[in-house]
Design a protein around this motif. Structure first.
Motif, PDB file in Angstrom:
ATOM      1  N   VAL A 147       0.927  -0.875   0.374  1.00  0.00           N
ATOM      2  CA  VAL A 147      -0.119   0.279  -0.072  1.00  0.00           C
ATOM      3  C   VAL A 147       0.618   1.142   0.064  1.00  0.00           C
ATOM      4  CG1 VAL A 147      -2.156  -0.982   1.037  1.00  0.00           C
ATOM      5  CG2 VAL A 147      -0.274  -0.289   2.310  1.00  0.00           C
TER       6      VAL A 147
ATOM      7  N   LEU B 290      -3.686   5.510   5.874  1.00  0.00           N
ATOM      8  CA  LEU B 290      -4.108   4.144   5.542  1.00  0.00           C
ATOM      9  C   LEU B 290      -4.820   3.581   6.881  1.00  0.00           C
ATOM     10  CD1 LEU B 290      -0.277   3.827   4.204  1.00  0.00           C
ATOM     11  CD2 LEU B 290      -2.337   3.537   3.243  1.00  0.00           C
TER      12      LEU B 290
ATOM     13  N   GLU C  90      -8.373   3.702   6.259  1.00  0.00           N
ATOM     14  CA  GLU C  90      -8.378   2.560   5.154  1.00  0.00           C
ATOM     15  C   GLU C  90      -8.403   1.034   5.159  1.00  0.00           C
ATOM     16  OE1 GLU C  90      -6.979   1.955   0.341  1.00  0.00           O
ATOM     17  OE2 GLU C  90      -6.883   3.961   1.433  1.00  0.00           O
ATOM     18  N   HIS C  91      -7.868   0.818   6.310  1.00  0.00           N
ATOM     19  CA  HIS C  91      -7.551  -0.299   6.455  1.00  0.00           C
ATOM     20  C   HIS C  91      -7.602  -1.389   7.901  1.00  0.00           C
ATOM     21  CE1 HIS C  91      -5.122  -0.637   2.635  1.00  0.00           C
ATOM     22  NE2 HIS C  91      -4.808   0.113   2.692  1.00  0.00           N
ATOM     23  N   VAL C  92      -7.652  -0.699   8.658  1.00  0.00           N
ATOM     24  CA  VAL C  92      -7.812  -0.616   9.761  1.00  0.00           C
ATOM     25  C   VAL C  92      -9.320  -0.329  10.779  1.00  0.00           C
ATOM     26  CG1 VAL C  92      -6.232  -1.942  10.716  1.00  0.00           C
ATOM     27  CG2 VAL C  92      -6.263   0.066  11.483  1.00  0.00           C
TER      28      VAL C  92
ATOM     29  N   TYR D 136     -11.176  -4.883  14.526  1.00  0.00           N
ATOM     30  CA  TYR D 136     -11.448  -3.296  14.097  1.00  0.00           C
ATOM     31  C   TYR D 136     -13.031  -3.027  13.541  1.00  0.00           C
ATOM     32  CZ  TYR D 136      -6.408  -5.637  12.786  1.00  0.00           C
ATOM     33  OH  TYR D 136      -5.699  -6.099  13.244  1.00  0.00           O
TER      34      TYR D 136
ATOM     35  N   ASP E  71      -1.217  -1.351  13.315  1.00  0.00           N
ATOM     36  CA  ASP E  71      -2.189  -3.016  12.775  1.00  0.00           C
ATOM     37  C   ASP E  71      -2.221  -2.690  11.546  1.00  0.00           C
ATOM     38  OD1 ASP E  71      -3.160  -3.018  15.876  1.00  0.00           O
ATOM     39  OD2 ASP E  71      -3.966  -1.148  15.238  1.00  0.00           O
ATOM     40  N   VAL E  72      -2.138  -1.779  11.065  1.00  0.00           N
ATOM     41  CA  VAL E  72      -1.890  -1.725   9.089  1.00  0.00           C
ATOM     42  C   VAL E  72      -0.852  -2.690   8.913  1.00  0.00           C
ATOM     43  CG1 VAL E  72      -1.613  -0.619   7.511  1.00  0.00           C
ATOM     44  CG2 VAL E  72      -3.110   0.045   9.107  1.00  0.00           C
TER      45      VAL E  72
ATOM     46  N   LYS F  44      -2.233  -5.684   9.523  1.00  0.00           N
ATOM     47  CA  LYS F  44      -2.964  -6.909   8.835  1.00  0.00           C
ATOM     48  C   LYS F  44      -2.593  -7.401   7.344  1.00  0.00           C
ATOM     49  CE  LYS F  44      -7.740  -5.846   8.256  1.00  0.00           C
ATOM     50  NZ  LYS F  44      -8.201  -4.970   7.792  1.00  0.00           N
ATOM     51  N   LEU F  45      -1.644  -6.188   7.250  1.00  0.00           N
ATOM     52  CA  LEU F  45      -1.686  -6.521   5.644  1.00  0.00           C
ATOM     53  C   LEU F  45      -0.111  -7.063   5.615  1.00  0.00           C
ATOM     54  CD1 LEU F  45      -1.381  -2.743   4.489  1.00  0.00           C
ATOM     55  CD2 LEU F  45      -3.269  -4.771   3.644  1.00  0.00           C
TER      56      LEU F  45
END
Lengths: 260, 303
Positions: B215, B222, B225-227, B262, B291-292, B295-296
């Motif tokens: 990303v 970020l 958007e992601h968490v 989340y 966290d992002v 997670k990724l």
């Protein structure tokens, strides 16, 4: 157009080593001062009594004046070879000095050139000191003897370049024992250093001609005895050829090792 | 010129192993750009190609609009690099480290001394000028590496994990200095695996894994958007809770002993969970870049 890989900026690397040397010169200049004295005492006083004179290039010379220039040649070899093996390896591997330099406008080629030029410079410094010491005993003929100074640089580059090549291939610092045992020590003993080459069997004499130290000894000895002739050019040419072969090999070896 | 750095379809392979797999990004003038990723993601390989240390397998790098293969010396004289190792020169003093480094840039001596003086004040080492570098603490060495990277007044500062291995005090001090530099408009490229560092310093960043960019964006964007905004963490979740969570349409991660949920309306959900399912071991916190990142890139170890 791309910048050339080697410019005069290699002097910056040489200067770095000079700065470090200047910090420690009081310790570093002692070996070339004392070593010839030890050798001359041991060989000149102790051994010469048994040996007497040596027949060299048509005339008899004292054993001390026979080995004094050989000791200088050995020192030329040692200074450059050890500088560009152990000392360069420490800078490259343990201190990461080359890595830091490579993040500046210096190229790898300039770093290695600067290192080899520094090794040769150390040979010149040591030679100048030794020459002064042995001259006090009247063992060097002048002005011919002064030619040994520029010769020290040529010899320094030759031994520094091959030393740097070994640095580019050894995995650990202990592995330098191998080139020392197989290359440096045989040369130290069999290059016409402590006895004339002619004392060796013919096959060994021919083999010894491949040693760069054989030619370096021949040159330092001829210069210090004042026996200059055109045949010496062959020895100079051999040393030059040795540089021309090992210098690029050292650089490409280092490039292979460091640039990933 | 708009971009200080343009990277296009950059690829690096080592004997068949793909370290960097076709990445592209651009860094604008005055921007602090981060490259995040676990160990072995390809961060250092990327950076090394940018400062001309390792050759590019394929793709393109332009620094200050110049291609690295053509203009390497110009580029290298205008960037400052803080490598991962503390490769200060142990044979030299603190001041000499800066002085001699300045010589590599062909800087005249008086100018170098002046600049070194300034920088030693900046990193608060002006009272240690004549110390040997081996006598310095880890934090001091790191600051000196930073000062050394600034000796040529670079237009782009490249930092490879600038605070790895430092204690919290030293780390914050380095961050402080980097923030000073950023405020002065210096363009910075930074790799790190400290999320706090990235959130604090970077205007924009990419998260890399296995040689690819996953990303790209601003840290806050970020995270949103992601968490989402909030994260609820439950230690030792009971069966009831597990069932409740699975029944909803919540985004969660089950780590066995820990459940991570989340969401955007965490507060309401947190009240429900803490009232009905667990009385303790349950916390609500703001979502972070970490966290992002986890997670990724997943949670398995990278060694």
């Amino acid at each position: 157009m791309a910048s050339p890989r080697i410019s005069k900026r290699f002097v910056r690397v040489w200067q770095r080593n000079l700065t470090v040397y200047q910090k420690m010169w009081k310790i570093l200049f002692l070996p070339p001062l004392l070593e010839p004295l030890f050798y001359l005492l041991a060989f000149g006083v102790g051994l010469a009594v048994m040996v007497g004179g040596v027949y060299y290039r048509g005339s008899e010379v004292s054993y001390v004046s026979f080995i004094a220039p050989a000791l200088i040649a050995i020192n030329i070899m040692y200074n450059a070879f050890f500088e560009n093996t152990y000392a360069s390896f420490v800078r490259m591997y343990f201190q990461k000095t080359f890595d830091a330099m490579m993040a500046t406008p210096l190229s790898l080629e300039e770093i290695i050139t600067g290192e080899i030029m520094w090794g040769a410079t150390k040979s010149v410094i040591a030679t100048a000191i030794m020459l002064a010491v042995v001259s006090l005993f009247g063992l060097v003929k002048y002005p011919e003897g002064l030619l040994i100074i520029p010769l020290a640089f040529l010899g320094g580059v030759a031994f520094g370049a091959i030393g740097m090549f070994f640095t580019s291939i050894v995995k650990t610092i202990e592995m330098f024992n191998l080139p020392i045992f197989l290359f440096v020590t045989p040369m130290f003993l069999f290059s016409g250093t402590f006895f004339p080459l002619e004392n060796l069997p013919l096959w060994a004499q021919k083999l010894a001609l491949a040693f760069p130290l054989t030619h370096l000894v021949k040159l330092t000895r001829s210069f210090s005895l004042g026996l200059i002739d055109s045949a010496l050019l062959w020895s100079c040419a051999y040393l030059l050829l040795f540089c021309l072969i090992w210098f690029p090999l050292a650089i490409s070896g280092m490039r292979h090792r460091l640039i990933k | 010129m708009q971009y200080v750095l343009e990277v296009e379809s950059l690829k690096k392979t080592f004997d068949g192993f793909v370290a960097v797999d076709g990445i592209s990004f651009r860094v604008s003038h005055g921007e602090c750009f981060g490259i995040l990723g676990p160990n072995g993601a390809g961060k250092t390989s990327t950076i090394r190609m940018i400062y001309g240390f390792s050759p590019i397998t394929s793709g393109n790098i332009k620094v200050f609009g110049l291609s690295i293969s053509q203009g390497w010396r110009t580029i290298k004289s205008r960037i400052g690099v803080c490598q991962q190792d503390n490769n200060l020169d142990p044979d030299l003093t603190v001041l000499q480290n800066l002085e001699i480094f300045a010589r590599y840039f062909d800087m005249p001596k008086d100018q170098a001394l002046h600049r070194a003086d300034q920088l030693l004040k900046f990193i608060a080492l002006d009272n240690r000028k004549n110390s040997t570098v081996t006598d310095l603490s880890g934090g001091m060495m790191r600051r000196l590496v930073l000062a050394r990277a600034l000796i040529n007044n670079p237009d782009l500062l490249i930092l490879d994990e600038p605070t790895t291995g430092l204690d919290p005090q030293s780390r914050h001090q380095v961050w402080n200095k980097l923030e000073d530099l950023r405020a002065k408009g210096l363009s910075v490229l930074l790799t790190t695996h400290y999320m706090e560092e990235a959130s604090r310093l970077c205007d924009r960043l990419v998260i890399m894994d296995r040689g690819r960019i996953l990303v790209e964006g601003k840290p806050m964007d970020l995270i949103k958007e992601h968490v989402g905004q909030d994260v609820i963490e439950v230690a030792e979740p009971g069966d009831e809770l597990q069932k409740y969570i699975r029944s909803g349409s919540m985004v969660y991660e089950d780590l066995g002993h820990r459940l991570i949920i989340y969401g955007h309306e965490g507060e309401k959900l947190f009240r429900t969970i803490s009232d009905e399912y667990c009385k303790e071991g349950c916390i609500l916190r703001m979502a972070t870049l970490e966290d992002v990142f986890l997670k990724l890139t997943g949670r398995e170890l990278r060694e």
